[in-house]
Design an enzyme around this catalytic site. Structure first.
Site, PDB file in Angstrom:
ATOM      1  N   THR A  66       1.048  -1.296   0.041  1.00  0.00           N
ATOM      2  CA  THR A  66      -0.015   0.106  -0.002  1.00  0.00           C
ATOM      3  C   THR A  66       0.829   1.195  -0.054  1.00  0.00           C
ATOM      4  O   THR A  66       2.152   1.440   0.084  1.00  0.00           O
ATOM      5  CB  THR A  66      -0.862   0.066   1.236  1.00  0.00           C
ATOM      6  OG1 THR A  66      -0.044   0.338   2.366  1.00  0.00           O
ATOM      7  CG2 THR A  66      -1.723  -1.258   1.437  1.00  0.00           C
ATOM      8  N   VAL A 120       7.162  -2.389   7.089  1.00  0.00           N
ATOM      9  CA  VAL A 120       7.138  -0.871   7.117  1.00  0.00           C
ATOM     10  C   VAL A 120       7.758  -0.275   5.791  1.00  0.00           C
ATOM     11  O   VAL A 120       8.989  -0.584   5.528  1.00  0.00           O
ATOM     12  CB  VAL A 120       7.650  -0.292   8.306  1.00  0.00           C
ATOM     13  CG1 VAL A 120       7.751   1.322   8.414  1.00  0.00           C
ATOM     14  CG2 VAL A 120       6.715  -0.641   9.561  1.00  0.00           C
ATOM     15  N   LYS A 121       7.028   0.496   5.301  1.00  0.00           N
ATOM     16  CA  LYS A 121       7.529   1.023   3.862  1.00  0.00           C
ATOM     17  C   LYS A 121       8.232   2.305   4.103  1.00  0.00           C
ATOM     18  O   LYS A 121       7.515   3.374   4.808  1.00  0.00           O
ATOM     19  CB  LYS A 121       6.446   1.222   2.974  1.00  0.00           C
ATOM     20  CG  LYS A 121       6.644   0.811   1.643  1.00  0.00           C
ATOM     21  CD  LYS A 121       5.199   0.870   0.767  1.00  0.00           C
ATOM     22  CE  LYS A 121       5.748   0.824  -0.696  1.00  0.00           C
ATOM     23  NZ  LYS A 121       4.422   0.950  -1.486  1.00  0.00           N
ATOM     24  N   VAL A 122       9.393   2.742   3.794  1.00  0.00           N
ATOM     25  CA  VAL A 122       9.969   3.958   3.913  1.00  0.00           C
ATOM     26  C   VAL A 122      10.804   4.379   2.818  1.00  0.00           C
ATOM     27  O   VAL A 122      11.191   3.862   1.929  1.00  0.00           O
ATOM     28  CB  VAL A 122      11.307   3.764   5.174  1.00  0.00           C
ATOM     29  CG1 VAL A 122      12.145   4.956   5.250  1.00  0.00           C
ATOM     30  CG2 VAL A 122      10.722   3.171   6.387  1.00  0.00           C
ATOM     31  N   LEU A 161       2.965  -1.327   4.789  1.00  0.00           N
ATOM     32  CA  LEU A 161       2.258  -0.016   5.384  1.00  0.00           C
ATOM     33  C   LEU A 161       3.443   1.084   5.312  1.00  0.00           C
ATOM     34  O   LEU A 161       4.383   0.939   5.834  1.00  0.00           O
ATOM     35  CB  LEU A 161       1.549  -0.060   6.590  1.00  0.00           C
ATOM     36  CG  LEU A 161       0.501  -1.244   6.727  1.00  0.00           C
ATOM     37  CD1 LEU A 161       0.345  -1.611   8.165  1.00  0.00           C
ATOM     38  CD2 LEU A 161      -0.651  -1.211   6.053  1.00  0.00           C
TER      39      LEU A 161
END
Ligand code: G3P
Length: 273
Positions: free
Chosen positions: A27, A92-94, A62
């Protein structure tokens, strides 16, 4: 190659998982916005929890929203602590470079390094060069996401080539009067994916290349051919992977040719499925 669905639309996600071949979900804030626009007033926390459960143990990315180190770290921890207990599948998307000016920021890379050290798996996003991919992998990201389609858009726009968003762009680049169009040595989105794969293999980096921003089946095929570990696809592209005119025609003919003697084999049998 694993196939993820690139969506925050719960109906699409449910439908896609029914086929049994989806290996994860990605996402981003724009996809979340689309989902909210379609469902005004949705309870974001409960909505994400449902998505995590539908994913049935497969990873769900996310994304953080901050662009300073402290914010990225704080949000990464919040997302992971809030949602990972639901099904143990949060990534976790960074952003690899969260700067919104031309001055690059290492806050993303430093946050990837720190969050990884605390045991939070990271998907490094908005990767547009093999160098960015290398840095994200060195920082420990489990997934590194080159945006193939947007590189094709960029090369086409820079060179004033007209296109529609889903148009195929040749993976080996576009020859314009013996001059190959490129973005600093990257001739297409698939070339970007391929160079990331090559660097990770050459240097035995354990990060997986997650080809993102893929817009048509041929790009998906090419991502697989160049060795991408994962392709994340909009639902429309997932559906179109299965289509061929001759398959449809063949199906129509087979149905037309079914004889009663053959149909009789199946009559009256009741089996649990
Ligand atoms: O996963 C990245 C993706 O959502 C971007 O896709 O088509 O907007 O470039 P696109």
């Amino acid at each position: 190659m694993k196939i993820f669905i690139d969506s925050a639309d719960i109906d699409e996600i449910k439908e896609a998982y029914k086929g049994g071949i989806i290996d994860g979900i990605t996402t981003n804030p724009s996809l979340i916005k689309k989902a909210v626009d379609r469902r005004p007033g949705l309870n974001m926390k409960e909505y994400i929890e449902q998505i995590l459960l539908i994913a049935n143990g497969t990873p769900v990315s996310l994304e953080v929203i901050g662009n300073a180190y402290e914010d990225i770290v704080k949000e990464g921890k919040i997302l992971f602590n809030m949602f990972n207990p639901i099904a143990g599948n949060v990534i976790v998307k960074v952003p690899v470079n969260p700067a919104i000016t031309d001055v690059p920021s290492y806050d993303g890379i430093a946050a990837i390094k720190y969050l990884t050290k605390t045991g939070i798996p990271i998907n490094a996003t908005l990767v547009f060069t093999p160098e960015q991919a290398l840095l994200a992998a060195k920082a420990g990201a489990v997934f590194v996401s080159p945006f193939a389609g947007r590189i094709d858009d960029f090369i086409r726009e820079e060179n004033k080539l007209a296109y529609d968003k889903t148009d195929y762009y040749p993976s080996d680049g576009w020859d314009s009067s013996n001059l190959k169009l490129d973005d600093n040595g990257v001739v297409s989105g698939i070339d970007l994916v391929s160079q990331c794969v090559e660097i990770f293999r050459e240097h035995e980096l354990p990060s997986e290349v997650l080809a993102a921003s893929l817009r048509n089946p041929r790009q998906v095929r090419e991502a697989a051919l160049v060795g991408a570990d994962i392709a994340t696809l909009p639902f429309s592209v997932i559906k179109s992977l299965l289509y061929h005119f001759k398959t449809k025609e063949g199906m129509q003919n087979f149905i037309k040719d079914i004889v009663p003697e053959y149909t009789a084999l199946f009559k009256g049998k009741v089996l649990e499925i």
